[in-house]
Scaffold this active site. Structure first.
Site, PDB file in Angstrom:
ATOM      1  N   ASP A  82      35.977  34.240  42.371  1.00 11.61           N
ATOM      2  CA  ASP A  82      36.735  35.252  43.119  1.00 11.61           C
ATOM      3  C   ASP A  82      38.230  35.152  42.832  1.00 11.61           C
ATOM      4  OD1 ASP A  82      34.131  34.828  44.762  1.00 11.61           O
ATOM      5  OD2 ASP A  82      34.954  36.804  45.249  1.00 11.61           O
ATOM      6  N   GLY A 129      31.741  41.536  45.454  1.00  9.04           N
ATOM      7  CA  GLY A 129      31.871  40.947  44.114  1.00  9.04           C
ATOM      8  C   GLY A 129      33.279  41.224  43.603  1.00  9.04           C
TER       9      GLY A 129
HETATM   10  O1  MRU Z   1      31.400  37.702  49.307  1.00 11.23           O
HETATM   11  P1  MRU Z   1      31.056  38.286  47.970  1.00 11.23           P
HETATM   12  O2  MRU Z   1      29.617  38.636  47.825  1.00 11.23           O
HETATM   13  O3  MRU Z   1      31.986  39.414  47.580  1.00 11.23           O
HETATM   14  O4  MRU Z   1      31.345  37.087  46.971  1.00 11.23           O
HETATM   15  C1  MRU Z   1      31.082  37.242  45.614  1.00 11.23           C
HETATM   16  C2  MRU Z   1      31.176  35.981  44.877  1.00 11.23           C
HETATM   17  O5  MRU Z   1      31.555  34.949  45.397  1.00 11.23           O
HETATM   18  C3  MRU Z   1      30.875  36.037  43.423  1.00 11.23           C
HETATM   19  O6  MRU Z   1      30.347  34.826  42.976  1.00 11.23           O
HETATM   20  C4  MRU Z   1      32.190  36.309  42.690  1.00 11.23           C
HETATM   21  O7  MRU Z   1      32.829  37.433  43.208  1.00 11.23           O
HETATM   22  C5  MRU Z   1      31.987  36.514  41.268  1.00 11.23           C
HETATM   23  S1  MRU Z   1      31.398  38.118  40.971  1.00 11.23           S
HETATM   24  C6  MRU Z   1      31.377  38.468  39.330  1.00 11.23           C
END
Ligand code: MRU
Length: 339
Positions: free
Chosen positions: A234, A45
Site C-alpha cells: 500500500d 487495493g
Molecule cells: O484494505 P485493502 O483491501 O484496500 O488493502 C489492500 C492491500 O493491502 C493490498 O495488499 C495492497 O493494496 C496491494 S494491491 C495491489
C-alpha cells in the site's frame, strides 16, 4: 474488462463486496459516489484507489459548469479534500490526486481544455497502471520456477489494480509462461480479501490455489509447503513496506524459514521521502473484528484493535519487484539515492 473504466461521463467498476457470489457493476456519476465506494471498500487495493481517485476528479471536471479556470481548480481542490479523507494509508490515492492537481494548476489552456485534460490525465494514470502491472509480471516471473508454491496475502490481483495485478500479476505471468506453480492464499481477516477475491481470481484463471486461514502460515512454512512469498504494498517508504495487516507476521516467519519474501508494486506506491513513522495506519470499525459477516462472534463491549495495515522493515524483504525490474537490497538503496 478492466477493473475500472471511464464511460461517457461515468466511471464503471466492480463492487468488490459482492464477489465472489455475484458480479455487480457500479456506475458512479460524481466524486461523492466514488468517495463512498472507497470508504465502504467496494473499491479497494492501492493502485485501484489511485485510478479511482483520478477518475473521480475527471468526473468533477467533465460535469463542471465553471466558466473560469480558477473556479474549476477550486472545484477540483474541494473534491481532492473529500477523496483524501476516505482512506489514509495507500499512497497511490494521494499520488494520483496530487499529480492531477499539480498538472491542472500549471495548465495554460482555457477552462474547457483544462476539463478535457483532467479526463485524459486520469485515463493516462489508469493506462500506466495496467502497463506497469504487465512489466511487474514479466520481471517477477523470472524469479519463479517450476514446482514453486507461492504464498500470497490479501488481494494484490487484477481487482486491486486497473488490470492484471501486482503480486498476482507475477503469478499470472509465470503461469502464462507455462511454469508449473501453485498458490497458497491466506484468507486475510478481518475483511477476507484473500478468501473472497484472491481465491476467486485464481480459480477463474485455472491457477491451482489452496486457501488457508492467517494463523496457518507458520505451519505451512514449517512443513515446507510453500517456497516463496509474494505480496503487494500500500506504501513503500524509506525503511519499510506497509501492506495489509498480517504481512509483517508472514515476513518474519519467511525469514525464520529461509523463504524468499517478495513485494510487487508499481512506483506509484513508492513514497521514499517518508519513513514508516510518518504514515497513518488506518484503524477500522471494531465490528469488522467482533463480527464475521452479520454474525457477532465476540461478547458485547469487548475492547477491539483493528489496524488495517502493518509495517514490515526492509530487512525482511528479499526484493521489491516494480516496473523497472527486480530491486534487491542494494538496488533499492541506489534507487532511493537517485531520487
Ligand atoms: O484494505 P485493502 O483491501 O484496500 O488493502 C489492500 C492491500 O493491502 C493490498 O495488499 C495492497 O493494496 C496491494 S494491491 C495491489
Amino acid at each position: 474488462m478492466r477493473t475500472i473504466e471511464w464511460r461517457d461521463g461515468t466511471v464503471v467498476t466492480i463492487d468488490q463486496t459482492r464477489l465472489p457470489h455475484e458480479t455487480v457493476f457500479l456506475k458512479m456519476r460524481n466524486c461523492r459516489e466514488v468517495a463512498e465506494a472507497i470508504k465502504t471498500m467496494k473499491i479497494r487495493g492501492a493502485p485501484l484507489l489511485g485510478a479511482a481517485a483520478a477518475f473521480a476528479l475527471a468526473l468533477v471536471a467533465y460535469h463542471s459548469k465553471a466558466e473560469r479556470k480558477g473556479e474549476l481548480l477550486g472545484e477540483l481542490g474541494s473534491a481532492a479534500e473529500i477523496l483524501k479523507s476516505t482512506r489514509p494509508t495507500a499512497v497511490n490515492l494521494f499520488w494520483a490526486i496530487d499529480r492531477i492537481l499539480d498538472k491542472a494548476r500549471s495548465f495554460s489552456g482555457n477552462t474547457r481544455d483544462l476539463a478535457a485534460f483532467v479526463v485524459e490525465e486520469a485515463q493516462r494514470i489508469a493506462d500506466e497502471d495496467a502497463a506497469a502491472n504487465r512489466l511487474i509480471g514479466r520481471h517477477g516471473a523470472e524469479l519463479i520456477h517450476d514446482g514453486d508454491v507461492i504464498l500470497t496475502h490479501c488481494n494484490a490481483g487484477a481487482l486491486a489494480t486497473v488490470e492484471y495485478g501486482t503480486a498476482l500479476g507475477v503469478i499470472r505471468a509465470a503461469w502464462e509462461q507455462g511454469k508449473k506453480i501453485k498458490v497458497v492464499a491466506t484468507e486475510t481477516r478481518p475483511k477476507l480479501q484473500g478468501a473472497m477475491l484472491t481465491a476467486y481470481e485464481l480459480k477463474r484463471d485455472g491457477i491451482p490455489v489452496t486457501l488457508i486461514t492467517d494463523s496457518m502460515v507458520g505451519y505451512v512454512m514449517y512443513k515446507r509447503l510453500v517456497s516463496k512469498v509474494i505480496v503487494g504494498a500500500d506504501r513503500i517508504v524509506r525503511d519499510a513496506v506497509i501492506n495489509k495487516i498480517g504481512t509483517y507476521t508472514i515476513a518474519v516467519l519467511a525469514k525464520q524459514h529461509n523463504i524468499p519474501f517478495y513485494v510487487a508494486a508499481p512506483k506509484s506506491t513508492f513514497d521514499l521521502t517518508r519513513s514508516s513513522e510518518d504514515v497513518a495506519i488506518e484503524e477500522r470499525r471494531p465490528e469488522e473484528v467482533t463480527h464475521i459477516g452479520p454474525q457477532r462472534i465476540a461478547p458485547k463491549g469487548v475492547d477491539v484493535l483493528n489496524p488495517a495495515f502493518d509495517i514490515t522493515p526492509l530487512e525482511y524483504v528479499t526484493a521489491i519487484i516494480c516496473e523497472d525490474g527486480v530491486l534487491h537490497g542494494e538496488d533499492f538503496v541506489k534507487f532511493k539515492a537517485n531520487l
